[in-house]
Each structure stands twice: as C-alpha cells, then as structure tokens.
Design a protein around this motif. Structure first.
Motif, mmCIF file in Angstrom:
data_model
loop_
_atom_site.group_PDB
_atom_site.id
_atom_site.type_symbol
_atom_site.label_atom_id
_atom_site.label_comp_id
_atom_site.label_asym_id
_atom_site.label_seq_id
_atom_site.Cartn_x
_atom_site.Cartn_y
_atom_site.Cartn_z
ATOM 1 N N ALA A 12 6.988 54.743 56.910
ATOM 2 C CA ALA A 12 7.827 53.598 57.276
ATOM 3 C C ALA A 12 7.041 52.609 58.121
ATOM 4 C CB ALA A 12 9.076 54.075 58.023
ATOM 5 N N LEU A 13 6.202 53.101 59.023
ATOM 6 C CA LEU A 13 5.397 52.225 59.862
ATOM 7 C C LEU A 13 4.373 51.454 59.034
ATOM 8 C CD1 LEU A 13 4.908 54.600 62.897
ATOM 9 C CD2 LEU A 13 6.101 52.401 62.941
ATOM 10 N N ALA A 22 10.589 49.263 60.857
ATOM 11 C CA ALA A 22 10.451 50.667 60.460
ATOM 12 C C ALA A 22 11.677 51.468 60.900
ATOM 13 C CB ALA A 22 9.184 51.264 61.053
ATOM 14 N N ALA A 23 12.164 51.195 62.111
ATOM 15 C CA ALA A 23 13.349 51.901 62.611
ATOM 16 C C ALA A 23 14.556 51.589 61.736
ATOM 17 C CB ALA A 23 13.632 51.511 64.058
ATOM 18 N N ARG A 24 14.731 50.327 61.374
ATOM 19 C CA ARG A 24 15.843 49.964 60.479
ATOM 20 C C ARG A 24 15.712 50.685 59.144
ATOM 21 N NH1 ARG A 24 15.011 44.929 62.768
ATOM 22 N NH2 ARG A 24 13.703 44.241 61.029
ATOM 23 N N ARG A 25 14.506 50.723 58.624
ATOM 24 C CA ARG A 25 14.249 51.397 57.341
ATOM 25 C C ARG A 25 14.627 52.877 57.411
ATOM 26 N NH1 ARG A 25 9.898 49.972 53.576
ATOM 27 N NH2 ARG A 25 9.695 51.680 52.136
ATOM 28 N N LEU A 26 14.359 53.493 58.567
ATOM 29 C CA LEU A 26 14.654 54.912 58.756
ATOM 30 C C LEU A 26 16.105 55.175 59.163
ATOM 31 C CD1 LEU A 26 11.385 55.809 60.676
ATOM 32 C CD2 LEU A 26 12.007 56.615 58.374
ATOM 33 N N GLY A 27 16.815 54.110 59.549
ATOM 34 C CA GLY A 27 18.209 54.273 59.963
ATOM 35 C C GLY A 27 18.354 54.852 61.357
ATOM 36 N N ILE A 28 17.360 54.579 62.215
ATOM 37 C CA ILE A 28 17.408 55.050 63.595
ATOM 38 C C ILE A 28 17.145 53.872 64.528
ATOM 39 C CG2 ILE A 28 16.715 57.414 63.029
ATOM 40 C CD1 ILE A 28 13.886 56.744 63.953
ATOM 41 N N GLY A 29 17.447 54.047 65.791
ATOM 42 C CA GLY A 29 17.190 53.006 66.769
ATOM 43 C C GLY A 29 15.710 52.892 67.085
#
Length: 50
Positions: A12-13, A22-29
């Motif tokens: 993701a990074l 990357a955080a949005r892509r992973l669904g995390i903050g």
C-alpha cells in the motif's frame, strides 16, 4: 503481528502517494498505520518518486 500484514502495508505504501493515501487504501487510520509501521520497523516512508 504477521508477515502478511507487513506485506500489505508495504504494498500500500509503494502504490500510494502518501501515508494518508496508504491508510485510506488499507481502511485504517493514519495514526494506526504509523503505529504499525513502527512495529514492523518500516520507519518514515518516502515517496519513491520524490
């Protein structure tokens, strides 16, 4: 923590323009991603194109 999660984060990074993306892509903050990056010793991430 497991190797699969680390690989997902690394991918993701690489494929994102920023840690926030990357955080949005992973669904995390973003803060959660930074904590996971620290846990996996990924350090500060820099855009490969910068």
């Amino acid at each position: 923590m497991n190797q699969y999660e680390r690989q997902l984060i690394e991918r993701a990074l690489v494929e994102s323009r920023s840690v926030s993306a990357a955080a949005r892509r992973l669904g995390i903050g973003r803060a959660t991603l930074y904590r996971k990056m620290a846990a996996y010793h990924l350090g500060r991430w820099r855009d490969a194109n910068a």
